[in-house]
Design an enzyme around this catalytic site. Sequence first.
Site, PDB file in Angstrom:
ATOM      1  N   ASP A  52      49.479  33.526  35.378  1.00  0.00           N
ATOM      2  CA  ASP A  52      49.486  34.876  35.971  1.00  0.00           C
ATOM      3  C   ASP A  52      50.138  35.828  34.986  1.00  0.00           C
ATOM      4  O   ASP A  52      50.589  35.424  33.897  1.00  0.00           O
ATOM      5  CB  ASP A  52      50.215  34.883  37.324  1.00  0.00           C
ATOM      6  N   TYR A 108      34.601  47.271  40.533  1.00  0.00           N
ATOM      7  CA  TYR A 108      34.895  46.008  41.241  1.00  0.00           C
ATOM      8  C   TYR A 108      33.610  45.312  41.687  1.00  0.00           C
ATOM      9  O   TYR A 108      33.390  44.141  41.360  1.00  0.00           O
ATOM     10  CB  TYR A 108      35.800  46.291  42.446  1.00  0.00           C
ATOM     11  N   LYS A 118      32.038  41.689  40.165  1.00  0.00           N
ATOM     12  CA  LYS A 118      31.859  40.481  40.983  1.00  0.00           C
ATOM     13  C   LYS A 118      30.393  40.050  41.009  1.00  0.00           C
ATOM     14  O   LYS A 118      30.087  38.859  40.997  1.00  0.00           O
ATOM     15  CB  LYS A 118      32.394  40.728  42.398  1.00  0.00           C
TER      16      LYS A 118
HETATM   17  N1  LIG Z   1      41.797  39.783  49.067  1.00  0.00           N
HETATM   18  C1  LIG Z   1      40.486  39.924  49.316  1.00  0.00           C
HETATM   19  O1  LIG Z   1      40.069  40.468  50.372  1.00  0.00           O
HETATM   20  C2  LIG Z   1      39.468  39.380  48.342  1.00  0.00           C
HETATM   21  C3  LIG Z   1      38.118  39.344  48.734  1.00  0.00           C
HETATM   22  C4  LIG Z   1      37.171  38.861  47.844  1.00  0.00           C
HETATM   23  C5  LIG Z   1      37.553  38.415  46.598  1.00  0.00           C
HETATM   24  N2  LIG Z   1      38.868  38.473  46.232  1.00  0.00           N
HETATM   25  C6  LIG Z   1      39.221  38.009  44.893  1.00  0.00           C
HETATM   26  O2  LIG Z   1      40.157  36.965  44.985  1.00  0.00           O
HETATM   27  C7  LIG Z   1      40.954  36.944  43.799  1.00  0.00           C
HETATM   28  C8  LIG Z   1      42.417  36.903  44.201  1.00  0.00           C
HETATM   29  O3  LIG Z   1      42.728  38.077  44.908  1.00  0.00           O
HETATM   30  P1  LIG Z   1      43.954  38.167  45.928  1.00  0.00           P
HETATM   31  O4  LIG Z   1      43.450  38.812  47.152  1.00  0.00           O
HETATM   32  O5  LIG Z   1      44.650  36.867  46.006  1.00  0.00           O
HETATM   33  O6  LIG Z   1      44.828  39.286  45.162  1.00  0.00           O
HETATM   34  P2  LIG Z   1      46.339  39.308  44.693  1.00  0.00           P
HETATM   35  O7  LIG Z   1      46.542  40.667  44.183  1.00  0.00           O
HETATM   36  O8  LIG Z   1      47.215  38.812  45.782  1.00  0.00           O
HETATM   37  O9  LIG Z   1      46.375  38.238  43.509  1.00  0.00           O
HETATM   38  C9  LIG Z   1      45.714  38.442  42.296  1.00  0.00           C
HETATM   39  C10 LIG Z   1      46.550  37.855  41.185  1.00  0.00           C
HETATM   40  O10 LIG Z   1      45.840  38.032  39.952  1.00  0.00           O
HETATM   41  C11 LIG Z   1      46.792  38.387  38.975  1.00  0.00           C
HETATM   42  N3  LIG Z   1      46.210  39.164  37.872  1.00  0.00           N
HETATM   43  C12 LIG Z   1      45.667  40.396  37.948  1.00  0.00           C
HETATM   44  N4  LIG Z   1      45.356  40.846  36.731  1.00  0.00           N
HETATM   45  C13 LIG Z   1      45.695  39.857  35.862  1.00  0.00           C
HETATM   46  C14 LIG Z   1      45.626  39.739  34.453  1.00  0.00           C
HETATM   47  N5  LIG Z   1      45.163  40.748  33.690  1.00  0.00           N
HETATM   48  N6  LIG Z   1      46.049  38.595  33.881  1.00  0.00           N
HETATM   49  C15 LIG Z   1      46.554  37.599  34.641  1.00  0.00           C
HETATM   50  N7  LIG Z   1      46.647  37.647  35.988  1.00  0.00           N
HETATM   51  C16 LIG Z   1      46.237  38.780  36.579  1.00  0.00           C
HETATM   52  C17 LIG Z   1      47.806  39.257  39.712  1.00  0.00           C
HETATM   53  O11 LIG Z   1      49.038  39.366  38.995  1.00  0.00           O
HETATM   54  C18 LIG Z   1      47.928  38.543  41.038  1.00  0.00           C
HETATM   55  O12 LIG Z   1      48.972  37.599  41.058  1.00  0.00           O
HETATM   56  C19 LIG Z   1      40.554  38.179  42.999  1.00  0.00           C
HETATM   57  O13 LIG Z   1      39.650  37.804  41.990  1.00  0.00           O
HETATM   58  C20 LIG Z   1      39.882  39.055  44.043  1.00  0.00           C
HETATM   59  O14 LIG Z   1      38.965  39.945  43.478  1.00  0.00           O
HETATM   60  C21 LIG Z   1      39.840  38.925  47.078  1.00  0.00           C
END
Ligand SMILES: NC(=O)c1ccc[n+]([C@@H]2O[C@H](COP(=O)([O-])OP(=O)(O)OC[C@H]3O[C@@H](n4cnc5c(N)ncnc54)[C@H](O)[C@@H]3O)[C@@H](O)[C@H]2O)c1
Length: 260
Positions: free
Chosen positions: A33, A154, A158
């Site tokens: 991370d 975004y 995706k």
């Molecule tokens: N939360 C939702 O509703 C949802 C829905 C569909 C897809 N997603 C996808 O799921 C994944 C996780 O999302 P989440 O909801 O757990 O979000 P989150 O923000 O809780 O976690 C995302 C993590 O990615 C890390 N990150 C971001 N940029 C980074 C970088 N440049 N280098 C290293 N680490 C980095 C952040 O520090 C964070 O810890 C993402 O790819 C997101 O697009 C989330």
Amino acid sequence: MSRTYVVTGAASGIGKATSELLTGQGHRVIGVDLKGSDVNVDLTTDDGRTAMVDQVTELSGGVVDAVVAVAGLAAPIAATAGVNYYGAIATLEGLRPLLLKSDAPRAVTVASMASLHPHDDALLAAFTDGTEADAIARAQELQAAGPDVGYAIYSTSKQALARWVRRTAITPEWAGAGIPLNAIAPAVVLTPMTRDLVATAEGRAQLTAQVPMPLNGPMEPIVAARLLAWLASEENSHLAGQVVFVDGGYDAVVRGDKTW
Ligand SMILES: NC(=O)c1ccc[n+]([C@@H]2O[C@H](COP(=O)([O-])OP(=O)(O)OC[C@H]3O[C@@H](n4cnc5c(N)ncnc54)[C@H](O)[C@@H]3O)[C@@H](O)[C@H]2O)c1
């Protein structure tokens, strides 16, 4: 049997829930991370991606059983293109040599139901056929146009990632090397990424209208984590190139009979 997993985005949300689930099952997890993890790097940069591969190689002893590439952003900014598409691919491709040393290698990443939302054609073309510099330049234009237009960074990142998974999974380097490569596509997951959206009753009502999830509504991150863990497990021997929607029925609501 205990396996070694690499989970990116391990400090928060879905990645954190996945790391905790796998650790609780007795597996070793090397978390990646920006900070607060075993490997702290920025996956939007070449240096960060190289450091990630070097440090994971050192920590794992050169063998990794599964890569779970979760790290991502949803903000309407150019960095979202860098981490969601190029960061995920750099993780999967960069660690593939370590997967080849495993008896049961697996790889999975996180797309999104947003892949079904309107996208930007020029950015999609840059992702699929251009360079990273092309894609970042186009994303910067979208960012400059404000958050409503910038959301397409975004959704497009995706969609491009899902397409990359489908194209790549069936190649000699992945399916041909015995590595199932897949993605999940969650709808709304209750993590820091969506915290502001669901903070008010008005926000929740708006979200429900925009992203209908008739089965149980928005989910806790453990729901997505369980699917990631299974796709990355030894049990998954034959799923390849799938984008599995874990979405309370959202995909069926919006695409209905258009896909099966
Ligand atoms: N939360 C939702 O509703 C949802 C829905 C569909 C897809 N997603 C996808 O799921 C994944 C996780 O999302 P989440 O909801 O757990 O979000 P989150 O923000 O809780 O976690 C995302 C993590 O990615 C890390 N990150 C971001 N940029 C980074 C970088 N440049 N280098 C290293 N680490 C980095 C952040 O520090 C964070 O810890 C993402 O790819 C997101 O697009 C989330």
